[in-house]
Design a protein around this motif. Structure first.
Motif, PDB file in Angstrom:
ATOM      1  N   THR A 136     122.543  81.264 -22.249  1.00  0.00           N
ATOM      2  CA  THR A 136     122.456  82.879 -22.578  1.00  0.00           C
ATOM      3  C   THR A 136     121.399  83.688 -21.767  1.00  0.00           C
ATOM      4  N   GLY A 137     120.387  82.920 -21.314  1.00  0.00           N
ATOM      5  CA  GLY A 137     119.315  83.577 -20.445  1.00  0.00           C
ATOM      6  C   GLY A 137     118.534  84.341 -21.303  1.00  0.00           C
ATOM      7  N   LEU A 138     118.246  83.997 -22.476  1.00  0.00           N
ATOM      8  CA  LEU A 138     117.405  84.677 -23.291  1.00  0.00           C
ATOM      9  C   LEU A 138     115.723  84.303 -23.080  1.00  0.00           C
ATOM     10  N   ARG A 139     115.261  85.401 -23.089  1.00  0.00           N
ATOM     11  CA  ARG A 139     113.571  85.327 -22.973  1.00  0.00           C
ATOM     12  C   ARG A 139     113.128  84.149 -24.014  1.00  0.00           C
ATOM     13  N   LEU A 196     114.312  83.686 -27.813  1.00  0.00           N
ATOM     14  CA  LEU A 196     114.804  82.478 -28.502  1.00  0.00           C
ATOM     15  C   LEU A 196     114.070  82.176 -29.624  1.00  0.00           C
ATOM     16  N   ARG A 197     112.722  82.388 -29.647  1.00  0.00           N
ATOM     17  CA  ARG A 197     111.796  82.113 -30.868  1.00  0.00           C
ATOM     18  C   ARG A 197     112.399  83.069 -32.056  1.00  0.00           C
ATOM     19  N   GLY A 198     113.005  84.477 -31.696  1.00  0.00           N
ATOM     20  CA  GLY A 198     113.117  85.322 -32.738  1.00  0.00           C
ATOM     21  C   GLY A 198     114.646  84.900 -33.310  1.00  0.00           C
ATOM     22  N   LEU A 199     115.373  84.315 -32.771  1.00  0.00           N
ATOM     23  CA  LEU A 199     116.699  84.080 -33.325  1.00  0.00           C
ATOM     24  C   LEU A 199     116.502  83.501 -34.659  1.00  0.00           C
ATOM     25  N   ILE A 200     117.318  84.165 -35.859  1.00  0.00           N
ATOM     26  CA  ILE A 200     117.664  83.678 -36.998  1.00  0.00           C
ATOM     27  C   ILE A 200     118.919  83.251 -37.470  1.00  0.00           C
ATOM     28  N   GLU A 247     130.442  83.346 -32.491  1.00  0.00           N
ATOM     29  CA  GLU A 247     130.912  83.950 -31.239  1.00  0.00           C
ATOM     30  C   GLU A 247     129.801  84.634 -30.182  1.00  0.00           C
ATOM     31  N   GLN A 248     128.986  85.100 -30.746  1.00  0.00           N
ATOM     32  CA  GLN A 248     127.841  85.519 -30.312  1.00  0.00           C
ATOM     33  C   GLN A 248     126.513  85.383 -30.990  1.00  0.00           C
ATOM     34  N   LEU A 249     125.383  85.767 -30.017  1.00  0.00           N
ATOM     35  CA  LEU A 249     124.052  86.098 -30.661  1.00  0.00           C
ATOM     36  C   LEU A 249     123.544  87.387 -30.684  1.00  0.00           C
ATOM     37  N   SER A 250     123.010  88.053 -31.785  1.00  0.00           N
ATOM     38  CA  SER A 250     122.598  89.187 -31.688  1.00  0.00           C
ATOM     39  C   SER A 250     121.138  89.247 -31.639  1.00  0.00           C
ATOM     40  N   VAL A 251     120.477  90.001 -30.421  1.00  0.00           N
ATOM     41  CA  VAL A 251     119.206  89.835 -30.237  1.00  0.00           C
ATOM     42  C   VAL A 251     118.400  91.029 -30.911  1.00  0.00           C
ATOM     43  N   ASP A 252     117.767  90.634 -32.087  1.00  0.00           N
ATOM     44  CA  ASP A 252     117.292  91.701 -33.017  1.00  0.00           C
ATOM     45  C   ASP A 252     115.854  91.533 -32.847  1.00  0.00           C
ATOM     46  N   ARG A 253     115.358  90.424 -32.784  1.00  0.00           N
ATOM     47  CA  ARG A 253     113.846  90.257 -32.913  1.00  0.00           C
ATOM     48  C   ARG A 253     113.302  89.587 -31.799  1.00  0.00           C
ATOM     49  N   SER A 254     111.905  89.556 -31.536  1.00  0.00           N
ATOM     50  CA  SER A 254     111.217  88.967 -30.459  1.00  0.00           C
ATOM     51  C   SER A 254     110.042  88.385 -31.279  1.00  0.00           C
ATOM     52  N   VAL A 255     109.712  87.171 -30.922  1.00  0.00           N
ATOM     53  CA  VAL A 255     108.541  86.582 -31.495  1.00  0.00           C
ATOM     54  C   VAL A 255     107.580  86.051 -30.342  1.00  0.00           C
ATOM     55  N   SER A 271     117.916  95.361 -24.216  1.00  0.00           N
ATOM     56  CA  SER A 271     117.687  93.880 -24.515  1.00  0.00           C
ATOM     57  C   SER A 271     118.236  93.683 -26.004  1.00  0.00           C
ATOM     58  N   ARG A 272     118.606  94.590 -26.647  1.00  0.00           N
ATOM     59  CA  ARG A 272     119.446  94.345 -28.147  1.00  0.00           C
ATOM     60  C   ARG A 272     120.667  94.084 -28.224  1.00  0.00           C
ATOM     61  N   SER A 273     121.391  94.122 -26.989  1.00  0.00           N
ATOM     62  CA  SER A 273     122.692  94.092 -26.825  1.00  0.00           C
ATOM     63  C   SER A 273     122.924  92.389 -27.268  1.00  0.00           C
ATOM     64  N   PRO A 274     124.112  92.430 -27.731  1.00  0.00           N
ATOM     65  CA  PRO A 274     124.648  90.825 -28.041  1.00  0.00           C
ATOM     66  C   PRO A 274     124.774  90.119 -26.916  1.00  0.00           C
ATOM     67  N   VAL A 275     124.758  88.696 -27.093  1.00  0.00           N
ATOM     68  CA  VAL A 275     124.895  87.832 -26.058  1.00  0.00           C
ATOM     69  C   VAL A 275     126.294  86.933 -26.426  1.00  0.00           C
ATOM     70  N   PRO A 276     127.240  86.689 -25.369  1.00  0.00           N
ATOM     71  CA  PRO A 276     128.522  85.859 -25.790  1.00  0.00           C
ATOM     72  C   PRO A 276     127.980  84.453 -25.946  1.00  0.00           C
ATOM     73  N   VAL A 277     128.439  83.607 -26.741  1.00  0.00           N
ATOM     74  CA  VAL A 277     128.162  82.249 -26.834  1.00  0.00           C
ATOM     75  C   VAL A 277     129.393  81.291 -26.291  1.00  0.00           C
ATOM     76  N   VAL A 278     129.239  80.736 -25.282  1.00  0.00           N
ATOM     77  CA  VAL A 278     130.323  79.682 -24.646  1.00  0.00           C
ATOM     78  C   VAL A 278     130.603  78.429 -25.496  1.00  0.00           C
ATOM     79  N   ARG A 279     131.687  77.986 -25.467  1.00  0.00           N
ATOM     80  CA  ARG A 279     132.303  76.663 -26.413  1.00  0.00           C
ATOM     81  C   ARG A 279     131.134  75.675 -26.411  1.00  0.00           C
TER      82      ARG A 279
END
Length: 203
Positions: free
Chosen positions: A7-10, A14-18, A25-33, A46-54
């Motif tokens: 995903t290339g998330l910072r 990564l710590r902010g994901l719930i 299908e995708q990860l919404s980047v709504d928080r940062s910890v 940065s709040r744009s969703p990120v696609p999740v590969v299989r």
């Protein structure tokens, strides 16, 4: 690590994901910890969703099943035993660095190593840890190598400026070529040393 690589998330993202951030299908980047501070992502882009590969989707599903009742929508995807976001620096220190730093001879860590028999030699076939941000740079470089359009790489990394993506995050081919030539030079030096230190059989 798989989530970072695909995903290339910072690190703070990564710590902010719930679990509510993930819909299969995708990860919404709504928080940062950052440390213990919960905030918004770095920029609006940065709040744009990120696609999740299989492969990542399959790994996250296994992780969800393993988490059991702790996989609640409001809890972190990657959490410590107390339900708080996982400390990624602790993971590096306790798991990743030891896994990448065994002795090439006996496979023990340097602090467990006994000098009897041989001195500690790190297994150089294993990569050096370059930090969590290296996954972000690596994703950009790999996508570029595969011929993915610059704009698409920018969108995946959620950069507001395409120049930042291409000039900072994509490793140039020239750097790769220099690295390859350095490896060749090192190999020649090794061969030269062996030839120099081996007694001649010609009498």
């Amino acid at each position: 690590m798989l989530t970072a690589a695909f995903t290339g998330l910072r690190k703070s993202e990564l710590r902010g994901l719930i679990w509510a951030s993930y819909n299969g299908e995708q990860l919404s980047v709504d928080r940062s910890v950052w440390n213990s501070t919960v905030g918004e992502p770095k920029t609006k882009r940065s709040r744009s969703p990120v696609p999740v590969v299989r492969p990542l989707a399959e790994a996250l599903e296994i992780h969800r099943l393993r988490a059991g009742r702790l996989a609640q929508s409001t809890l972190p995807i990657f959490q410590a035993g107390n339900g708080h976001p996982l400390n990624l620096d602790n993971i590096v220190r306790r798991v990743i660095i030891p896994a990448l730093s065994p002795c090439a001879v006996c496979k023990k860590q340097e602090d467990e190593h006994k000098p009897e028999g041989h001195s500690f030699q790190r297994d150089k076939s294993l990569p050096l840890w370059q930090g969590w941000h290296a996954f972000r740079r690596g994703l950009a470089t790999n996508l570029h190598t595969l011929g993915v359009a610059d704009k698409d790489i920018q969108a995946i990394l959620r950069h507001s400026n395409i120049g930042l993506t291409m000039n900072v995050y994509v490793k140039s081919v020239n750097e790769s070529q220099v690295s390859a030539m350095d490896s060749l030079t090192e190999k020649f030096a090794t061969c030269n040393d062996l030839a120099t230190n081996t007694p001649s059989r010609i009498q």
